[in-house]
Design an enzyme around this catalytic site. Structure first.
Site, short mmCIF file in Angstrom:
data_model
loop_
_atom_site.label_atom_id
_atom_site.label_comp_id
_atom_site.label_asym_id
_atom_site.label_seq_id
_atom_site.Cartn_x
_atom_site.Cartn_y
_atom_site.Cartn_z
N GLU A 1 0.82 -1.20 0.00
CA GLU A 1 0.00 0.00 0.00
C GLU A 1 0.86 1.26 0.00
O GLU A 1 0.93 2.00 0.99
CB GLU A 1 -0.98 -0.05 1.16
CG GLU A 1 -1.92 -1.25 1.02
CD GLU A 1 -2.96 -1.37 2.11
OE1 GLU A 1 -3.30 -0.34 2.73
OE2 GLU A 1 -3.43 -2.49 2.36
N PRO B 1 3.43 -6.50 -9.88
CA PRO B 1 4.04 -6.15 -11.15
C PRO B 1 4.88 -4.87 -11.10
O PRO B 1 4.48 -3.89 -10.50
CB PRO B 1 2.83 -5.96 -12.08
CG PRO B 1 1.67 -6.61 -11.41
CD PRO B 1 1.94 -6.48 -9.94
N HIS C 1 -17.52 -10.09 6.77
CA HIS C 1 -16.22 -9.48 6.98
C HIS C 1 -15.48 -10.23 8.07
O HIS C 1 -16.01 -10.46 9.16
CB HIS C 1 -16.37 -8.01 7.38
CG HIS C 1 -15.07 -7.30 7.51
ND1 HIS C 1 -14.68 -6.63 8.65
CD2 HIS C 1 -14.04 -7.15 6.63
CE1 HIS C 1 -13.48 -6.10 8.47
NE2 HIS C 1 -13.07 -6.40 7.25
N HIS C 2 -14.26 -10.64 7.76
CA HIS C 2 -13.38 -11.31 8.71
C HIS C 2 -12.06 -10.54 8.77
O HIS C 2 -11.19 -10.74 7.92
CB HIS C 2 -13.10 -12.76 8.28
CG HIS C 2 -14.25 -13.68 8.46
ND1 HIS C 2 -14.35 -14.88 7.80
CD2 HIS C 2 -15.36 -13.59 9.25
CE1 HIS C 2 -15.47 -15.49 8.16
NE2 HIS C 2 -16.09 -14.72 9.03
N GLU C 3 -11.91 -9.67 9.75
CA GLU C 3 -10.63 -9.00 9.97
C GLU C 3 -9.84 -9.80 10.99
O GLU C 3 -10.31 -10.04 12.10
CB GLU C 3 -10.84 -7.57 10.46
CG GLU C 3 -9.54 -6.84 10.81
CD GLU C 3 -8.52 -6.87 9.69
OE1 GLU C 3 -7.44 -7.47 9.89
OE2 GLU C 3 -8.82 -6.32 8.61
N GLU D 1 -5.37 -6.66 2.41
CA GLU D 1 -4.03 -6.92 2.91
C GLU D 1 -3.63 -8.34 2.52
O GLU D 1 -3.22 -9.14 3.34
CB GLU D 1 -3.92 -6.72 4.42
CG GLU D 1 -4.24 -5.31 4.89
CD GLU D 1 -5.74 -5.07 5.01
OE1 GLU D 1 -6.18 -3.95 4.66
OE2 GLU D 1 -6.46 -5.99 5.42
N GLU E 1 -9.63 4.18 0.91
CA GLU E 1 -9.66 4.55 2.33
C GLU E 1 -8.53 5.50 2.72
O GLU E 1 -8.65 6.26 3.68
CB GLU E 1 -9.63 3.30 3.22
CG GLU E 1 -8.34 2.52 3.21
CD GLU E 1 -8.27 1.49 2.10
OE1 GLU E 1 -7.41 0.60 2.18
OE2 GLU E 1 -9.09 1.56 1.16
#
Length: 698
Positions: free
Chosen positions: A182, A199, A384-386, A465, A489
Site C-alpha cells: 500500500e 508487477p 467481513h473477517h478481519e 491486505e 480509504e
C-alpha cells in the site's frame, strides 16, 4: 488437405529449436530459440559456460539482456553451474476458454512451448525448464523431479535475473516495507530502483513496454524484484520465519515468471498472459457467485462518523444494516458489507488479532434478523473477517465462521490481514509463535486454504491486505477480488491522499495482475469538511479528500475492474446527486469484452467494455494532474446500428482542486463510424453508456 499440410510444416519450422551453428559440435554450448505465434517475440536460451541463460527480444529490439537462470538449495548442489541442456521438446497450442466472470468472456490461449531438460554434471542431477511464448509476452518456470538426494529441498536462492535497459523508465512500489503493497508509485529509471513488488512496469528506451510479475503462485514464496547494479534485476523471494525461503517436497514446479511485452501501454492492459499461465478451474460449479455492486457500513468509520467497536458510536447495528439494505434494494444493488459486527474491535483493534471472534456478534447486531430482512428485500449480507494479522486465531475458527455465514445466506466474505509486513502471527504445532510475510510461503498456502474452505460453503473471497494476485482466479473462481494496493480509504485518513495520478498508475501496474477492490464512487470529495456527528468523534485534517473530479470517480467503475464493485459513499451523498448516481446504478460489474483504446502509464487511460448481459457498451477515461483532450473512435459498436450515448463528463471548469463537482450529463446519438472527443479537467474523467437504439438508416 494440402493447405493444412503446408500450414503444419510452416508451424513446425517456426517452432524448431535452433542450435547455434558455431556450437553445434560442442555439447556444452548450445542455443535454443522459441518464438511467439506471430514471430514477433523471440526467446533464446543457452548453456554457455555451464550456466543456463536466456534473452528476449520483440520485433528485433532487445527486451531482456543475457540473464542467468537457476536455483540454489541448503543441502543439495544448486542448478547454477556445470549445466548442460541434454534434451528439448517443442509444441504449440491454440485454444479458447471461457471465464465464468471477468473482463473478457472468451480468452484465447495461443502459445509455443519449449521444454528443456537441463543436467548438472557433478553430481549428476537434472531439472526441467519450460518457456511459453505468447504474442503478449512470455512465461517460464522450473520443475525439479524426484531424484536421488532430492526428496525434499529448501531453496535458499532463486537466481533468476531480468537484466534490463538500465535507462528504462520504471513504475514500482517498494517491497518488504511495513505497509505491504500500500504505497504510492515511484517513477524512476531502472538504475534507480530499489527492491520492488511485482508487477513492475517499464518503458524501455526503444519504446517497448514491459511488465515483470508471476503467475500461479502456489506453495512458494512471492517474488520481488531486487535491483543490484546497472541493468541487473534479480528475483528475491520472501523469507520464511523458520529459515530459508521455500521448503518443498519433490517433484515441484515454481510459479511462472512472467514478462508481459507490448508496443504501447494499452497493449499491456489488453494482455491475458497471467490468466493463461494458470490452471483451469478446479471447481465444478461457480454459478452461485453473481458479479454485482454493493454498499456498506465501512466508509462512515473511516471518516470518523462511527466506530468499528463499542467504544464510540457503533456503526454495525441491526437497524443501520437494515436501513442500508433497504437503500441497496431501492437501487438494485446486490449486497451490503458490514464491518465491525463481531466482537474484538474495541480499543486498539490493529493489535487485537488474539481476541477477534468470527462467530460472536456485538449485542446490537442480530445476524439472523439482518439476514432475514435481506432475503425479504433481495439483498445479501456481505461478510467481513478481519484477522489483525493473527492467522492461527482465524484458522482455528474458520470452519464455524463459514458455517455461520452459509446459514445466513452470506455468499461473499471480505477478509483482512491488517498487520505490518513480516508480522503475520502463526503458532506452530509446538506452540511456538512465528511471524511471516504477507507474500511468504506460509501465507500463500493459508490464502488457498481459505479459498478452498470457502468454496465448500459456496462463499466467494475478497481478500484485503492479501497475498498479491497471480491469476489464481482462473483456478479458484471464488477468489473474486482483493486489495493489494492503496485503495480509497487512504483518502479519508489525514495522510497524504492517493493523488491525481494514482489510478493512472494502478491500471498499468497492480491491475495487470487481476481484479482490485478499490472501492470507488466517492460523491463527497471533501469528507473532512463535513461537521462531525459529535464533537467527541473529531475530524481528520483537511488533507482528507478525494483528489478527483466527480466524473473521474464515475470512470473508475469501468477503468478499474472487479466483479464486485463497491458503492462506497454514504446514502445521503448519493441522494443529493441522483443524476450522477444513475451511472453507478446502470454500470455492470461483468463484461463480455474489454479493449484498452489509448493511454500512457501514470498519465491517462481510455478503455471500452461490453456488458456481458446486454448489447450495451461502456467507455471511460481518466487523467492525472494534467488536463488533457482525449479522442477515440467508437468502431467497437455494431456497424449499421444507432446508439444512445449517455455521457457523464467534466464540465468546462472542472478541476480536482477548485471545481471537483463540475459535471455535465448529456445524451447524443452515435454510430460506429464516429470519433468522440472530450476535454478532461485536471484529475478529471468521463464515463459513457452506449445503448443500442435501432438500425441506422442508409
Amino acid at each position: 488437405m494440402i493447405a493444412r499440410l503446408f500450414s503444419t510444416l510452416f508451424l513446425a519450422i517456426g517452432l524448431i529449436a535452433c542450435v547455434n551453428a558455431d556450437s553445434a559440435n560442442d555439447p556444452t554450448n548450445k542455443t535454443y530459440e522459441v518464438s511467439s505465434p506471430d514471430g514477433v517475440i523471440k526467446v533464446a536460451l543457452s548453456d554457455e559456460g555451464g550456466e543456463l541463460r536466456y534473452s528476449v527480444s520483440r520485433d528485433g529490439l532487445e527486451v531482456i539482456q543475457s540473464s542467468l537462470l537457476g536455483l540454489r538449495f541448503s543441502k543439495q548442489h544448486g542448478f547454477d553451474a556445470q549445466m548442460s541442456i541434454v534434451d528439448s521438446q517443442l509444441s504449440s497450442a491454440d485454444s479458447t476458454w471461457e471465464q465464468p466472470w471477468g473482463e473478457n468472456r472468451q480468452v484465447r490461449d495461443h502459445h509455443n512451448l519449449l521444454r528443456l531438460v537441463v543436467r548438472r554434471a557433478k553430481p549428476e542431477q537434472s531439472m526441467n525448464f519450460y518457456v511459453k511464448a505468447f504474442d503478449d509476452g512470455i512465461g517460464f518456470r522450473y520443475e525439479v523431479p524426484k531424484q536421488a538426494g532430492f526428496e525434499s529441498v529448501e531453496i535458499t536462492e532463486e537466481i533468476t535475473e531480468f537484466n534490463m535497459d538500465q535507462d528504462a523508465r520504471a513504475w514500482w512500489i517498494p517491497a518488504r516495507k511495513w505497509n505491504r503493497y500500500e504505497y504510492l508509485y515511484n517513477t524512476t529509471s531502472v538504475d534507480e530502483m530499489e527492491m520492488a513488488h511485482t508487477p513492475v512496469t517499464m518503458k524501455l528506451t526503444n519504446g517497448t513496454h514491459v511488465s515483470l510479475h508471476e503467475a500461479a503462485l502456489v506453495n512458494y514464496s512471492g517474488m520481488s524484484i531486487e535491483h543490484r547494479r546497472g541493468p541487473n534485476l534479480v528475483a528475491n523471494l520472501a523469507p520464511r520465519a523458520d529459515g530459508g525461503l521455500v521448503k518443498l517436497e519433490t517433484p515441484f514446479v515454481t510459479p511462472w515468471r512472467t514478462i508481459q511485452i507490448a508496443k504501447d501501454a494499452p497493449g499491456l492492459v489488453n494482455s491475458n498472459l497471467i490468466l493463461n499461465l494458470n490452471e483451469p478451474s478446479k471447481m465444478d460449479d461457480i454459478s452461485w457467485f453473481k458479479p454485482g455492486k454493493y454498499i456498506g457500513i465501512w466508509w462512515q468509520q473511516h471518516i470518523k462518523d462511527r466506530t468499528w467497536g463499542n467504544d464510540g458510536i457503533h456503526a454495525a447495528t441491526t437497524e443501520a444494516t437494515i436501513e442500508m439494505m433497504d437503500f441497496a434494494a431501492e437501487h438494485d444493488f446486490d449486497g451490503v458489507l458490514v464491518e465491525g459486527w463481531n466482537t474484538g474491535w474495541d480499543g486498539d483493534w490493529y493489535n487485537n488479532g488474539d481476541v477477534f471472534s468470527f462467530t460472536e456478534t456485538y449485542d446490537d447486531f442480530d445476524i439472523e434478523k439482518v439476514s432475514a430482512h435481506g432475503r425479504k428485500v433481495g439483498v445479501r449480507l456481505i461478510g467481513h473477517h478481519e484477522t489483525s494479522g493473527n492467522v492461527t486465531n482465524y484458522e482455528n475458527q474458520i470452519d464455524d465462521a463459514f458455517k455461520l455465514y452459509e446459514e445466513n445466506d452470506v455468499a461473499i466474505v471480505k477478509t483482512g490481514y491488517v498487520a505490518d509486513a513480516g508480522k503475520l502471527k502463526y503458532i506452530d504445532e509446538s506452540g511456538v509463535t512465528r511471524f511471516e510475510y504477507h507474500d511468504g510461503q506460509e501465507n500463500v498456502k493459508h490464502h488457498l486454504r481459505v479459498v478452498e474452505k470457502a468454496a465448500k460453503h459456496k462463499i466467494a473471497i475478497n481478500a484485503h491486505e492479501p497475498v498479491k494476485d497471480t491469476g489464481l482466479r482462473r483456478t479458484y473462481p471464488n477468489w473474486v477480488s482483493r486489495e493489494g494496493a492503496r485503495g480509497q480509504e487512504f483518502n479519508a485518513w489525514g495522510v497524504p491522499p492517493n493523488g491525481p495520478n494514482h489510478v493512472s498508475h494502478l491500471v498499468y501496474t497492480r491491475m495487470l495482475s487481476g481484479p482490485m477492490d478499490y472501492t470507488a464512487g466517492a460523491f463527497d470529495l471533501r469528507p473532512s469538511e463535513r461537521p462531525p456527528i459529535t464533537e467527541a468523534m473529531g475530524r481528520h485534517d483537511k488533507r482528507s479528500r478525494i483528489e478527483h473530479t466527480l466524473a473521474k470517480e464515475l470512470s473508475l467503475y469501468v477503468t478499474i475492474y472487479s466483479p464486485i464493485q463497491m458503492v462506497m459513499d454514504l446514502p445521503e451523498n448519493y441522494r443529493a446527486r441522483p443524476d450522477a448516481f444513475q451511472f453507478i446504478k446502470d454500470v455492470p460489474a461483468d463484461w463480455d469484452k474489454s479493449i484498452a483504446l489509448s493511454g500512457e502509464i501514470g498519465e491517462y487511460l481510455v478503455i471500452a467494455r461490453k456488458d456481458r448481459n446486454s448489447d450495451d457498451w461502456y467507455v471511460a477515461a481518466h487523467t492525472n494532474e494534467h488536463a488533457r483532450k482525449v479522442d477515440f473512435p467508437v468502431n467497437f459498436l455494431q456497424e449499421g446500428d444507432k446508439y444512445l450515448a449517455q455521457i457523464y463528463r467534466d464540465g468546462d471548469n472542472a478541476d480536482f482542486e477548485s471545481k471537483p463537482y463540475d459535471i455535465v450529463i448529456e445524451e447524443k446519438v452515435v454510430t460506429s463510424d464516429q470519433t468522440l472527443t472530450f476535454d478532461l479537467g485536471r484529475s478529471g474523467g468521463v464515463a459513457i453508456r452506449f445503448t443500442k437504439q435501432s438500425a441506422a438508416s442508409n
